[in-house]
Design a protein around this motif. Structure first.
Motif: not given
Length: 761
Positions: A351-356, A390-391, A398-400, A440-446
């Protein structure tokens, strides 16, 4: 009384064991580190990090970072990835950066690492990720390697009209592309003529370009996203630069101390020095013309702790152009100012976060006297933005998720004009202000077996502030994105994607002024936001040193705008919205690219066959017509040959169909007011653009850390006259009822040999 006997040895042992394991327990901690490629000094993602003899582990994320909780100093970490030698390191000896070495094995063919990264691993089609090493393989254009040019050599992408800024992606105009530099919005991406991009490639660490299946974190534009990241903190201070006939630049990545670094980069052209050698006044280097550019970047990187970093970026670009030929008095100046800071925090367990927070300002001023008018105009586009996400980068998904707010300020035009010295009254536009707020939100998965998916959703609220021309308007957009990848075999993949995007600004161009003289108007109830629905189907094949990618696409843009009475009339109009017509355009096409390495020869070729047609109720009797940026054929080819360890040869060929435009025919004087009469919409087309560049680079023998090269580039080797700008002159005066218009054409750079000395230390 019975006194129990005390076994002193057992008590001592018990206390020792408790203290020992207590210390061990207390010694367990969370660790964070970044994994880099030793040869390329670039991040390595998807590296397996396991604690030896346990099932506990994780993977490095897209920035090369990994985090593990509950690790003791004596634990041994095993780092492994295909193509790299497996490495073991004690947790207690772990540094902030860990380097992996590429695994060397004897192969009959070397695996190609071409200008476009492997498409097999990515779920999203038509997405390109390029590292610093990829940029190094670029061909030279006038002695420079240009990262934005790299995008133009990919299928479905073309340079905008010669002299205009930006790129054209799948039929869209230049305003439909989103460009970010260290997460900051960059409005104008090109210097004059598109010859130099506004981004100096020497300070670029990576580039990610998407034209389909956009990440939900991106919004506000319809055609493409270009995400540029500048160089990261170095292990040691490093400088590189070049001195050539047309420009000079210097970049320094300076390590201040263990946790702080400073990146400085500057570039300046001096084309004016060579004007005496060019007698053709139709060339940009001709007499009575003058042009210079400069750009400057400063970035400070700081590691606040093992889990947090802070970076602050300042970027400036400036262009100045004067043209006094043929009785003109044409002047332009434009530039970007970017300032932003990004805070990253790695929480742990993926888990990580980023603010700009960022500020982006763009201004342009231009003046001309091509028509009976003498005028000067100003325009600006300013954005203040805040974005946070958040990632979760886990082994199976992978969820953002995040939110974004942008406060926008647009001045479409502020014009002063006169006709033969008499003032021409114009009601200038007020500044438009509008706010965008998105989640927003997106998720990448098998999904199952060989099927993988990426799904995203972006919700945006758009609100305008009231002024004399625009009321308080509010719109809401619902923007789903979905992509699927099915692995047919180990070396093939089939991909499909759909996305819906919204754009709340519309672009206007001073078409006869073939320079970056574009301005923007905001959406209203009458001129609603633009929307695109795009479908894309792609296939990727890779084997040994061969990469083959193909794609079919269809996109429909609704609420697309054109101007009814011509762009110069529009420039002098009291109300821009009076001339705006709303319709739609469809774009569809086939794209293919081939990359191949044969011994010392590396080659890339791409072709795009496409069609873009527009329809408006009040244009062309309501029938479809070719859109402004309909360019049916686009071909590019790049070759690189290592003649020896010291000598490299390169070649670049480009062919693209000319851009459509609407030619003014004459000027009619109606009620003492000049009205320009135009031919049928987009009835004319510029000549096809094509050129061949050749280069030769000689590498001198390294002396310690000092490396240098000498490059000779033959730009436009067969001296083709590619159209740079179209202007118009008049015969007659305003006392006549009819004034004839004559078309004049200026051409871009002629055959131009350049020599550049490149160095690094």
């Amino acid at each position: 009384m019975i006194v129990p006997q005390v076994d002193t040895a057992k008590i001592f042992c018990t206390i020792f064991i408790l203290l020992f394991f207590g210390n061990v327990a207390r010694a367990q901690k969370s660790i964070t580190s970044r994994i880099l490629d030793f040869d390329k000094n670039d991040v390595v993602e998807d590296v397996s990090v396991r604690i030896q003899n346990t099932d506990k582990g994780t993977y490095s994320n897209q920035d090369g970072f990994f985090t593990l909780d509950g690790v003791a100093d004596h634990d041994v970490l095993v780092l492994s990835k295909i193509g790299y030698t497996t490495q073991q390191v004690r947790a207690g000896d772990l540094k902030s950066d860990v380097y992996l070495f590429q695994e060397v094995s004897a192969l009959k063919e070397v695996l190609l690492r071409s200008f476009s990264s492997s498409q097999l691993k990515r779920v999203v089609p038509d997405q390109i990720y390029l590292s610093q090493n990829d940029i190094e393989k670029l061909p030279f254009v006038l002695g420079e390697k240009d990262v934005i040019k790299l995008i133009q050599y990919t299928p479905g992408v073309q340079q905008a009209s010669e002299g205009q800024s930006g790129i054209l992606v799948r039929g869209g105009n230049a305003s439909m592309n989103l460009t970010l530099l260290d997460n900051i919005y960059l409005h104008n991406t090109a210097h004059l003529g598109g010859l130099f991009s506004a981004v100096n490639s020497d300070f670029v660490n990576s580039l990610e370009f998407s034209k389909a299946g956009f990440d939900a974190a991106y919004g506000g534009r319809l055609s493409s996203v270009t995400d540029l990241k500048t160089l990261k903190q170095p292990d040691t201070t490093h400088f590189q630069g070049s001195i050539g006939l047309l420009s000079a630049k210097l970049t320094g990545n300076i390590k201040l101390n263990k946790k702080n670094s400073l990146l400085l980069s500057g570039r300046r052209s001096y084309l004016e020095i060579f004007k005496p050698f060019f007698n053709d006044e139709n060339s940009i280097l001709g007499k009575k013309k003058n042009y210079f550019l400069y750009d400057f970047l400063a970035k400070h990187d700081s590691e606040l702790s093992e889990k947090s970093t802070l970076q602050t970026t300042l970027y400036l670009t400036s262009d100045d152009f004067k043209d006094l030929t043929k009785g003109r008095n044409r002047r332009l100046s434009w530039g970007n100012l970017l300032l932003g800071t990004t805070f990253k925090y790695w929480v742990g367990d993926g888990l990580s976060s980023q603010t700009t927070m960022s500020l982006s300002n763009y201004k342009i001023s231009f003046s001309d006297n091509d028509f009976p008018y003498n005028y000067n105009a100003h325009s600006s586009f300013n954005v203040f933005g805040v974005k946070h996400h958040f990632l979760w980068d886990k082994e199976n998904y992978v969820l953002k998720i995040g939110a974004e707010y942008n406060k926008n300020e647009v001045l479409p035009k502020k014009v002063a004009a006169n006709i033969q010295g008499s003032p021409f009254e114009i009601l200038n536009q007020e500044t438009y202000n509008y706010d965008e707020a998105s989640v927003f939100g997106d998720v990448e998965f098998a999904v199952r077996g060989k099927l993988e998916a990426k799904m995203g959703l972006r919700l945006t609220s758009y609100i305008t502030k009231e002024n004399a021309l625009v009321g308080k308007e509010e719109f809401f957009s619902f923007e789903p994105r979905v992509s699927f990848k099915y692995s047919l075999l180990n070396n093939q993949a089939l991909k499909v994607s759909y996305h819906r995007l919204a754009q709340f600004v519309h672009q206007a161009s001073v078409g006869a002024f073939s320079l970056p003289a574009d301005f923007f108007v905001v959406s209203t109830e009458a001129v609603k936001p633009q929307f695109v629905n795009q479908f894309s189907l792609g296939h990727s094949y890779e084997k040994n040193s061969l990469q083959l990618n193909g794609a079919l696409y269809f996109k429909r843009v609704s609420n697309y705008t054109e101007f009814e009475n011509g762009s110069l009339n529009n420039l002098l109009s009291n109300n821009l919205y009076d001339d705006i017509l709303t319709g739609h355009f469809n774009s569809y096409g086939f794209e293919a690219s081939l990359n191949k390495k044969i011994n010392k020869l590396t080659a890339q070729a791409s072709v795009t066959l496409s069609k873009t047609i527009a329809k408006f109720d009040k244009i062309n009797q309501g029938n479809y017509f070719s859109a402004t940026f309909d360019r049916p054929v686009n071909i590019s080819a790049i070759a690189h040959y290592a003649l020896s360890d010291r000598i490299e040869l390169g070649a670049l060929f480009i062919f693209t169909s000319g851009q459509n435009y609407t030619r003014p025919q004459d000027i009619r004087i109606v009620n003492e007011r000049p009205i320009i009469n135009f031919e049928a919409k987009n009835a004319s087309r510029f000549p096809n653009y094509h050129r061949l560049d050749l280069s030769c680079t000689y590498s001198f023998k390294p002396k310690g850390r000092w490396n240098s090269k000498l490059n000779l580039t033959l730009y436009n080797a067969y001296n083709n006259k590619n159209l740079f700008q179209t202007s118009f002159s008049t015969e007659g005066n305003v006392d006549d009822s009819y004034i004839e218009i004559k078309e004049n054409r200026d051409y871009l750079f002629p055959f131009l040999p350049t020599v550049n000395w490149l160095f690094s230390f």
